[in-house]
Scaffold this motif. Sequence first.
Motif, mmCIF file in Angstrom:
data_model
loop_
_atom_site.group_PDB
_atom_site.id
_atom_site.type_symbol
_atom_site.label_atom_id
_atom_site.label_comp_id
_atom_site.label_asym_id
_atom_site.label_seq_id
_atom_site.Cartn_x
_atom_site.Cartn_y
_atom_site.Cartn_z
ATOM 1 N N LEU A 240 12.528 56.450 40.560
ATOM 2 C CA LEU A 240 12.534 55.225 40.423
ATOM 3 C C LEU A 240 14.354 55.090 40.327
ATOM 4 O O LEU A 240 14.626 55.611 39.717
ATOM 5 C CB LEU A 240 11.815 54.477 39.108
ATOM 6 C CG LEU A 240 12.053 53.483 38.974
ATOM 7 C CD1 LEU A 240 11.340 52.584 40.059
ATOM 8 C CD2 LEU A 240 12.093 53.028 37.466
ATOM 9 N N LEU A 241 14.588 54.060 41.352
ATOM 10 C CA LEU A 241 15.585 53.120 41.381
ATOM 11 C C LEU A 241 15.252 52.059 40.157
ATOM 12 O O LEU A 241 14.585 50.446 41.291
ATOM 13 C CB LEU A 241 15.795 52.686 42.672
ATOM 14 C CG LEU A 241 17.466 52.336 43.285
ATOM 15 C CD1 LEU A 241 18.200 52.599 42.845
ATOM 16 C CD2 LEU A 241 17.373 52.176 44.558
ATOM 17 N N LYS A 290 12.315 58.209 45.916
ATOM 18 C CA LYS A 290 10.587 57.778 46.786
ATOM 19 C C LYS A 290 10.673 56.397 47.299
ATOM 20 O O LYS A 290 9.026 55.959 46.659
ATOM 21 C CB LYS A 290 9.764 58.503 45.211
ATOM 22 C CG LYS A 290 10.064 59.944 45.345
ATOM 23 C CD LYS A 290 8.999 60.561 44.107
ATOM 24 C CE LYS A 290 8.970 61.614 43.556
ATOM 25 N NZ LYS A 290 8.530 62.402 42.752
ATOM 26 N N PHE A 291 11.658 55.925 47.525
ATOM 27 C CA PHE A 291 11.437 54.303 47.586
ATOM 28 C C PHE A 291 10.411 52.845 46.546
ATOM 29 O O PHE A 291 9.439 52.406 47.569
ATOM 30 C CB PHE A 291 10.457 54.688 48.933
ATOM 31 C CG PHE A 291 10.893 54.809 49.998
ATOM 32 C CD1 PHE A 291 12.768 54.709 50.675
ATOM 33 C CD2 PHE A 291 11.216 56.252 51.133
ATOM 34 C CE1 PHE A 291 12.674 54.874 52.184
ATOM 35 C CE2 PHE A 291 11.570 56.814 51.846
ATOM 36 C CZ PHE A 291 12.089 56.739 52.159
ATOM 37 N N ARG A 292 10.949 53.311 45.594
ATOM 38 C CA ARG A 292 10.349 52.544 44.500
ATOM 39 C C ARG A 292 11.757 52.084 44.360
ATOM 40 O O ARG A 292 12.318 52.168 43.601
ATOM 41 C CB ARG A 292 10.067 53.958 43.716
ATOM 42 C CG ARG A 292 8.900 54.208 43.804
ATOM 43 C CD ARG A 292 8.329 55.802 42.545
ATOM 44 N NE ARG A 292 6.974 56.187 42.962
ATOM 45 C CZ ARG A 292 7.008 57.388 42.289
ATOM 46 N NH1 ARG A 292 7.878 58.361 41.470
ATOM 47 N NH2 ARG A 292 6.298 58.001 42.449
ATOM 48 N N PHE A 320 9.591 50.321 51.051
ATOM 49 C CA PHE A 320 9.467 50.491 50.283
ATOM 50 C C PHE A 320 8.460 50.047 49.022
ATOM 51 O O PHE A 320 8.335 48.774 49.278
ATOM 52 C CB PHE A 320 10.868 50.593 49.107
ATOM 53 C CG PHE A 320 11.428 49.068 49.012
ATOM 54 C CD1 PHE A 320 11.150 48.456 48.553
ATOM 55 C CD2 PHE A 320 12.212 48.998 50.126
ATOM 56 C CE1 PHE A 320 12.124 46.798 48.287
ATOM 57 C CE2 PHE A 320 12.996 47.203 50.259
ATOM 58 C CZ PHE A 320 12.423 46.731 49.367
ATOM 59 N N LYS A 321 7.951 50.158 47.937
ATOM 60 C CA LYS A 321 7.560 49.587 46.740
ATOM 61 C C LYS A 321 8.997 49.494 45.758
ATOM 62 O O LYS A 321 9.580 49.325 45.254
ATOM 63 C CB LYS A 321 6.451 50.500 46.239
ATOM 64 C CG LYS A 321 5.516 51.270 47.085
ATOM 65 C CD LYS A 321 4.375 52.310 45.906
ATOM 66 C CE LYS A 321 3.357 52.261 47.090
ATOM 67 N NZ LYS A 321 2.377 53.655 45.720
ATOM 68 N N ALA A 322 7.805 47.539 45.372
ATOM 69 C CA ALA A 322 9.122 46.987 44.825
ATOM 70 C C ALA A 322 8.363 46.144 43.515
ATOM 71 O O ALA A 322 7.692 45.768 43.302
ATOM 72 C CB ALA A 322 9.442 46.255 45.850
ATOM 73 N N MET A 360 5.972 54.787 38.026
ATOM 74 C CA MET A 360 5.685 56.166 39.029
ATOM 75 C C MET A 360 4.440 57.319 38.519
ATOM 76 O O MET A 360 4.166 57.719 39.614
ATOM 77 C CB MET A 360 7.330 56.339 37.729
ATOM 78 C CG MET A 360 8.829 56.423 38.068
ATOM 79 S SD MET A 360 9.790 56.661 36.888
ATOM 80 C CE MET A 360 9.634 56.232 35.316
ATOM 81 N N LEU A 361 3.790 56.691 37.803
ATOM 82 C CA LEU A 361 2.582 56.847 37.881
ATOM 83 C C LEU A 361 1.280 56.145 38.739
ATOM 84 O O LEU A 361 0.374 56.563 38.653
ATOM 85 C CB LEU A 361 2.140 56.760 35.967
ATOM 86 C CG LEU A 361 2.440 57.181 35.216
ATOM 87 C CD1 LEU A 361 1.734 56.768 33.603
ATOM 88 C CD2 LEU A 361 2.467 58.973 35.341
#
Length: 362
Positions: A240-241, A290-292, A320-322, A360-361
């Motif tokens: 995760l970013l 992972k584009f998070r 990405f997911k944000a 993440m989950l």
Amino acid sequence: PYDPNLLPFLQEIYQGQLPIEFEQWAKEIIASKPSAEKGPAIAKEKVQKGIAKALIECAEEGHPVVSITADLAGSTGVADFQKKFPKRTFDLGVAESNMISSAIAFSINGFIPVVDTFAQFAITKGNLPLIMAALSQGPVIGVLSHTGFQDAADGASHQATTYFSALSAIPFTQLISLSCSSEAHILMKKGVQYFSECRKLGKVPDSLIYFLGREDYPADFNSKNYEWGKPQVLAEGNELLIVATGPTVEMALAAKDQLLIQGKKVTVINHAFVNRCDQKEFALLLEKNKFRLLTVEDHQIQGGMGQMLAHAMLSAGVHFKAQTLGIDNRFGQSSYSAKQLYQKHGIDTDAIVKHSLKMMLA
């Protein structure tokens, strides 16, 4: 409860005229310090310390720095510069618009003017003059303190929660959100040097607006690699970013430690240049994680750092997911410390951990 910052907090509120009853009360509380401390003590100080240090060094190196101030130098951090260079100091009193307008004239005549006040006063009373600074090619350097919930005690009227959105769209204006005194020292020096280099080349520099809080933070976050215009990597992971800025950097790092205990490795970024996104760097960081993306800021979600970053990356073709943690269309209120307001509005360490795990989950 014991808090070592209680006495300086009261002294600032009463501007050096603290009633003796309050002073005695504060000393009694400070004397109740717990006998056992958990873990090693971390040296903390105000971000303002780095501002003053940088400006003094720049003046001593020959840069034509002048302080155009509006009665709050002791709170914004430029007071030490003014004591050292009184002939370079011009206090206009409680007149923020006039302060910035006067600074434009200094700038056009070759000086490097540094204006200072609370962020709330600058983005409201000083908004038009800051626009005119860009339009008339008279750029200024701004030191705008007590951002967001950092001005906890003074309440909603003093809490600037739209400081990014208010200034980020002004042409030729760069915003720099500071997280610690070391970063303030390095980036302020680089900002003054940038002004001087532009002038030597016959170019007009951008206005540089530095935002900072009021509470104490670690003097440095274990990294002196403060590159101009670049996202600063404070921790590396691959799940995760987390992108934080200003006062939220410390909370993001604390969340990283809690997530590591649970076996989750995240990347933590200090994004100081909120309206100047390095798209290539962030694209690589998103791919690695992972584009998070989770962003955290002491600012309204609408028009804040997270929205600017997400828009910049989507415009670059990165998907990405944000999730953005910030102030959700609410005003603040008075409290003893910003920490209480961060908890109330869901932008503290626990909230970062909670939303990180959820992403993440998922």
